[in-house]
Motif scaffolding. Structure first.
Motif, PDB file in Angstrom:
ATOM      1  N   ILE A 195      -4.407 -14.126  18.325  1.00 32.45           N
ATOM      2  CA  ILE A 195      -4.227 -12.734  18.739  1.00 32.45           C
ATOM      3  C   ILE A 195      -4.390 -12.603  20.256  1.00 32.45           C
ATOM      4  CG2 ILE A 195      -5.169 -10.403  18.564  1.00 32.45           C
ATOM      5  CD1 ILE A 195      -5.753 -10.995  15.629  1.00 32.45           C
ATOM      6  N   LYS A 196      -5.358 -13.322  20.826  1.00 31.29           N
ATOM      7  CA  LYS A 196      -5.554 -13.250  22.279  1.00 31.29           C
ATOM      8  C   LYS A 196      -4.300 -13.716  23.023  1.00 31.29           C
ATOM      9  CE  LYS A 196     -10.547 -13.677  22.406  1.00 31.29           C
ATOM     10  NZ  LYS A 196     -11.701 -14.422  22.913  1.00 31.29           N
ATOM     11  N   ASP A 197      -3.662 -14.771  22.498  1.00 32.39           N
ATOM     12  CA  ASP A 197      -2.419 -15.254  23.109  1.00 32.39           C
ATOM     13  C   ASP A 197      -1.327 -14.194  23.020  1.00 32.39           C
ATOM     14  OD1 ASP A 197      -3.439 -17.931  23.589  1.00 32.39           O
ATOM     15  OD2 ASP A 197      -3.199 -18.270  21.436  1.00 32.39           O
ATOM     16  N   LEU A 198      -1.278 -13.533  21.877  1.00 34.04           N
ATOM     17  CA  LEU A 198      -0.256 -12.514  21.669  1.00 34.04           C
ATOM     18  C   LEU A 198      -0.495 -11.302  22.573  1.00 34.04           C
ATOM     19  CD1 LEU A 198       2.275 -12.118  20.038  1.00 34.04           C
ATOM     20  CD2 LEU A 198       0.899 -11.125  18.204  1.00 34.04           C
ATOM     21  N   VAL A 199      -1.745 -10.912  22.725  1.00 30.54           N
ATOM     22  CA  VAL A 199      -2.079  -9.810  23.637  1.00 30.54           C
ATOM     23  C   VAL A 199      -1.633 -10.166  25.051  1.00 30.54           C
ATOM     24  CG1 VAL A 199      -4.001  -8.609  24.762  1.00 30.54           C
ATOM     25  CG2 VAL A 199      -3.976  -8.856  22.271  1.00 30.54           C
TER      26      VAL A 199
ATOM     27  N   LEU B  16       9.356  -0.439  17.778  1.00 32.24           N
ATOM     28  CA  LEU B  16      10.430  -1.400  18.003  1.00 32.24           C
ATOM     29  C   LEU B  16      10.196  -2.166  19.300  1.00 32.24           C
ATOM     30  CD1 LEU B  16      13.032  -2.714  17.168  1.00 32.24           C
ATOM     31  CD2 LEU B  16      14.271  -0.802  18.212  1.00 32.24           C
ATOM     32  N   SER B  17       9.779  -1.469  20.347  1.00 33.98           N
ATOM     33  CA  SER B  17       9.546  -2.160  21.624  1.00 33.98           C
ATOM     34  C   SER B  17       8.407  -3.164  21.500  1.00 33.98           C
ATOM     35  CB  SER B  17       9.287  -1.167  22.757  1.00 33.98           C
ATOM     36  OG  SER B  17       8.115  -0.422  22.527  1.00 33.98           O
ATOM     37  N   ASP B  18       7.351  -2.830  20.749  1.00 36.91           N
ATOM     38  CA  ASP B  18       6.264  -3.789  20.528  1.00 36.91           C
ATOM     39  C   ASP B  18       6.756  -4.989  19.740  1.00 36.91           C
ATOM     40  OD1 ASP B  18       4.443  -2.213  21.891  1.00 36.91           O
ATOM     41  OD2 ASP B  18       3.421  -1.482  20.085  1.00 36.91           O
ATOM     42  N   LEU B  19       7.563  -4.750  18.744  1.00 39.39           N
ATOM     43  CA  LEU B  19       8.076  -5.842  17.916  1.00 39.39           C
ATOM     44  C   LEU B  19       8.982  -6.765  18.725  1.00 39.39           C
ATOM     45  CD1 LEU B  19       7.553  -6.641  15.027  1.00 39.39           C
ATOM     46  CD2 LEU B  19       9.610  -5.425  14.365  1.00 39.39           C
ATOM     47  N   VAL B  20       9.756  -6.204  19.618  1.00 40.56           N
ATOM     48  CA  VAL B  20      10.604  -7.019  20.501  1.00 40.56           C
ATOM     49  C   VAL B  20       9.728  -7.880  21.412  1.00 40.56           C
ATOM     50  CG1 VAL B  20      12.227  -6.906  22.445  1.00 40.56           C
ATOM     51  CG2 VAL B  20      12.590  -5.476  20.432  1.00 40.56           C
ATOM     52  N   ARG B  21       8.664  -7.298  21.953  1.00 41.21           N
ATOM     53  CA  ARG B  21       7.755  -8.060  22.823  1.00 41.21           C
ATOM     54  C   ARG B  21       7.033  -9.153  22.034  1.00 41.21           C
ATOM     55  NH1 ARG B  21       4.300  -3.872  26.224  1.00 41.21           N
ATOM     56  NH2 ARG B  21       4.277  -2.753  24.257  1.00 41.21           N
TER      57      ARG B  21
ATOM     58  N   GLY C 260       0.662 -12.305  25.958  1.00 43.54           N
ATOM     59  CA  GLY C 260       2.108 -12.436  26.063  1.00 43.54           C
ATOM     60  C   GLY C 260       2.884 -11.148  25.892  1.00 43.54           C
ATOM     61  N   THR C 261       2.224 -10.112  25.382  1.00 43.92           N
ATOM     62  CA  THR C 261       2.931  -8.857  25.118  1.00 43.92           C
ATOM     63  C   THR C 261       2.422  -7.673  25.915  1.00 43.92           C
ATOM     64  OG1 THR C 261       1.428  -8.239  23.322  1.00 43.92           O
ATOM     65  CG2 THR C 261       3.405  -9.518  22.720  1.00 43.92           C
ATOM     66  N   SER C 262       1.214  -7.751  26.413  1.00 43.66           N
ATOM     67  CA  SER C 262       0.536  -6.632  27.087  1.00 43.66           C
ATOM     68  C   SER C 262       0.261  -5.470  26.145  1.00 43.66           C
ATOM     69  CB  SER C 262       1.331  -6.144  28.307  1.00 43.66           C
ATOM     70  OG  SER C 262       1.457  -7.188  29.246  1.00 43.66           O
ATOM     71  N   ILE C 263       0.301  -5.726  24.848  1.00 44.52           N
ATOM     72  CA  ILE C 263      -0.098  -4.706  23.873  1.00 44.52           C
ATOM     73  C   ILE C 263      -1.621  -4.719  23.840  1.00 44.52           C
ATOM     74  CG2 ILE C 263      -0.043  -3.997  21.453  1.00 44.52           C
ATOM     75  CD1 ILE C 263       2.631  -5.537  21.199  1.00 44.52           C
ATOM     76  N   PRO C 264      -2.270  -3.561  23.958  1.00 42.60           N
ATOM     77  CA  PRO C 264      -3.733  -3.542  23.931  1.00 42.60           C
ATOM     78  C   PRO C 264      -4.273  -4.182  22.634  1.00 42.60           C
ATOM     79  CG  PRO C 264      -2.882  -1.410  24.615  1.00 42.60           C
ATOM     80  CD  PRO C 264      -1.699  -2.228  24.151  1.00 42.60           C
ATOM     81  N   PRO C 265      -5.366  -4.922  22.739  1.00 44.63           N
ATOM     82  CA  PRO C 265      -5.911  -5.619  21.571  1.00 44.63           C
ATOM     83  C   PRO C 265      -6.187  -4.702  20.382  1.00 44.63           C
ATOM     84  CG  PRO C 265      -7.081  -6.294  23.544  1.00 44.63           C
ATOM     85  CD  PRO C 265      -6.141  -5.188  23.943  1.00 44.63           C
ATOM     86  N   SER C 266      -6.721  -3.519  20.650  1.00 45.52           N
ATOM     87  CA  SER C 266      -7.037  -2.611  19.537  1.00 45.52           C
ATOM     88  C   SER C 266      -5.764  -2.156  18.822  1.00 45.52           C
ATOM     89  CB  SER C 266      -7.832  -1.399  20.022  1.00 45.52           C
ATOM     90  OG  SER C 266      -7.087  -0.668  20.981  1.00 45.52           O
ATOM     91  N   VAL C 267      -4.719  -1.906  19.578  1.00 46.86           N
ATOM     92  CA  VAL C 267      -3.439  -1.493  18.987  1.00 46.86           C
ATOM     93  C   VAL C 267      -2.864  -2.634  18.154  1.00 46.86           C
ATOM     94  CG1 VAL C 267      -1.049  -0.828  19.494  1.00 46.86           C
ATOM     95  CG2 VAL C 267      -2.934   0.190  20.791  1.00 46.86           C
TER      96      VAL C 267
END
Length: 74
Positions: free
Chosen positions: A23-27, A49-54, A29-36
């Motif tokens: 999950i840390k790697d994904l955060v 959709l934008s999160d899924l693309v990232r 690589g995507t800049s999606i906040p960890p809690s989200v």
């Protein structure tokens, strides 16, 4: 929690497991906040959709690869 949210979250979790990323790697690589991201992976909230693309990009996948097969959606 919607069944589609569960199926998308499962697809992302499966891709994470296959790539060996966490999950840390994904955060990172995507800049999606960890809690989200945690809420999305638990299917408590929907992936946008934008999160899924990232996410797909960070995992080296196509976005469609993270989506459930249309025939499986109830």
């Amino acid at each position: 929690m919607d069944q589609l949210d569960v199926m998308v979250a499962e697809g992302v979790q499966r891709a994470l497991a296959e790539t060996g990323l966490g999950i840390k790697d994904l955060v990172k690589g995507t800049s999606i906040p960890p809690s989200v991201l945690c809420h999305q992976l638990a299917a408590e909230t929907s992936f946008t959709l934008s999160d899924l693309v990232r996410v797909a990009s960070a995992l080296g996948r196509r976005t469609v690869d993270l989506l459930p097969d249309v025939g499986r959606i109830p």
